[in-house]
Design an enzyme around this catalytic site. Structure first.
Site, short mmCIF file in Angstrom:
data_model
loop_
_atom_site.label_atom_id
_atom_site.label_comp_id
_atom_site.label_asym_id
_atom_site.label_seq_id
_atom_site.Cartn_x
_atom_site.Cartn_y
_atom_site.Cartn_z
N ASP A 1 0.81 -1.22 0.00
CA ASP A 1 0.00 0.00 0.00
C ASP A 1 0.84 1.27 0.00
OD1 ASP A 1 0.92 -0.43 2.60
OD2 ASP A 1 -0.73 0.64 3.49
N TYR B 1 11.16 4.85 0.41
CA TYR B 1 12.07 3.91 1.06
C TYR B 1 13.48 3.93 0.48
CZ TYR B 1 8.42 1.69 3.87
OH TYR B 1 7.44 1.45 4.78
#
Length: 442
Positions: free
Chosen positions: A171, A265
């Site tokens: 997600d 990330y």
């Protein structure tokens, strides 16, 4: 007659489970439900979440049959979809995933670097167990899996259960796309058409357009140059401190290749020194979650159980829930919706490993998914991805073979780790911490 679906949420004691339940109820007209079940191996934890959810269902949808159990046969029988989001070792082990690497000056994060590798080694066996339960008791069901670390889990599932009806998702891109929609003044991520390539938690947006085909990349890039993906100035919403830092750091990650918009990330791989410098080895994201989300969700569940006051329920549906229900709907009604999934590459990225598990746009219908062609990717992104996918493959090799050598290689190959000696020190400590969860390594 309209088909109604039976849903099993595997990880019934998760703090995300109420979000899924709320959105399932909000989606009843477009995705009718006859049965909802929770399954978890932590009976006490699930009991609290399930009793609160039972009150919500009784008030809002009494026609839906609801049960919760720790018995796999009861849980997995008569199911159309298994929505799996398990955390093996719970927060106790997440805490170690984050704090052990930080002792050695290495990124401590639940899905990236040594922490993600440790979590992956714990998760492979239990995910395979869930798939086997599903195939035994409901062989026609689909598993929609968003258990972390999704990249390692997807690699293991593709290798160990290649013919299973499992779709691996994340997600995080959905949450980022909601921010992008705000930046360009659109109502929802569903107003965007995106092209994206990479691995899970390791990718880039190469094209973003509105439904009329207008290129939105220039406007989003201009915003990122100044604010990263921190959208506080647009919506006034405060995030946890660690996430605010992450969204702001996108500004610097973007500088590494301004042709693309990066996944948040990537900061862990491209700026690991910065991450470690701004980390507190004694207070990590785990502590934030325990004192924040964990406390909020369980306090609200206990309040509901004590008062029965569903009218003032604080549980809300979120991005985490919407994506998985959109996917179930696409599979059920052959909508051919375009979605980012984690799938075998098989040539979709032309100049990348054929058997790598990549995260790319796919068209979803009744028979599953059809990946879109990405073409060739630049050498910078390709090189980073080849290194990271080797890490993921070595982790799965280590789990299958019980190989200390390959797990050491996986950790030393991670871009977050500075040397083989540091990798070995971290591995030895992780082995001791995970002796209840990992296969024996030789």
């Amino acid at each position: 007659m309209i088909k109604k679906f039976s849903i099993l949420i595997a990880g019934g004691g998760s703090t995300y489970t109420p979000e899924i339940l709320i959105l399932l109820l909000e989606s009843k007209k477009s995705f009718p439900i006859r049965k909802i079940k929770f399954y978890d191996n932590d009976e006490k934890r699930q009991e609290i979440i399930a009793r609160a959810c039972a009150l919500i269902l009784k008030e809002k949808a009494p026609e839906i049959d609801f049960t919760y159990t720790t018995d796999p046969r009861k849980a997995f029988s008569d199911v159309d979809f298994v929505m799996a989001h398990i955390r093996v070792g719970k927060y106790e082990m997440r805490d170690k995933d984050e704090k052990i690497p930080l002792k050695y000056g290495v990124v401590g994060q639940e899905t990236c670097g040594p922490g993600g590798i440790a979590y992956g080694m714990r998760s492979i066996g239990p995910i395979i167990e869930l798939i086997d339960y599903m195939e035994k008791y409901s062989p026609n069901a689909w598993m929609l899996n968003y258990s972390n670390p999704a990249s390692i889990v997807a690699e293991a599932v593709n290798r160990l259960r290649p013919n299973s009806k499992v779709i691996n998702i994340c997600d995080m891109p959905v949450g980022i796309e909601e921010k992008m929609a705000k930046i360009v003044g659109l109502n929802s991520r569903k107003d965007l058409t995106v092209r994206y390539f990479g691995l899970n938690h390791f990718g880039w947006w190469s094209d973003i357009r509105d439904k009329d085909g207008n290129d939105l990349m220039p406007k989003i890039k201009e915003y990122i140059k100044e604010y990263g993906l921190d959208t506080y100035k647009l919506d006034g919403k405060k995030e946890d401190e660690s996430w605010e830092n992450t969204y702001r750091k996108v500004k610097d990650v973007f500088d590494t290749d301004p042709n693309f918009i990066p996944n948040t990330y990537l900061k862990y791989y491209l700026y690991p020194d910065y991450v470690v410098h701004h980390s507190n080895p004694k207070y990590t994201r785990t502590d934030e979650v325990i004192e924040g989300r964990e406390k909020r969700v369980f306090d609200e569940a206990i309040r509901l159980i004590k008062t029965g006051d569903v009218a003032h329920c604080k549980f809300k549906a979120g991005n985490h829930a919407s994506f998985i229900i959109d996917l179930a709907r696409a599979l059920s009604y052959n909508t051919h919706e375009r979605m980012l999934l984690i799938v075998p590459n098989h040539g979709a990225i032309e100049n990348f490993s054929y058997d790598a598990m990549v995260e790319i746009p796919c068209i979803v219908g009744k028979t599953g998914y059809e990946p879109l062609s990405i073409g060739k990717i630049p050498i910078f992104e390709k090189g980073l991805m080849e290194q990271q996918v080797a890490v993921e493959k070595l982790v799965v090799d280590a789990w299958i073979e019980g190989s200390y050598q390959k797990l050491w290689q996986a950790i030393m190959m991670s871009k977050t780790v500075p040397s083989a000696s540091v990798a070995k020190d971290i591995l030895n400590e992780l082995i001791e911490a995970n002796k209840e969860y990992w296969p024996e390594l030789k």
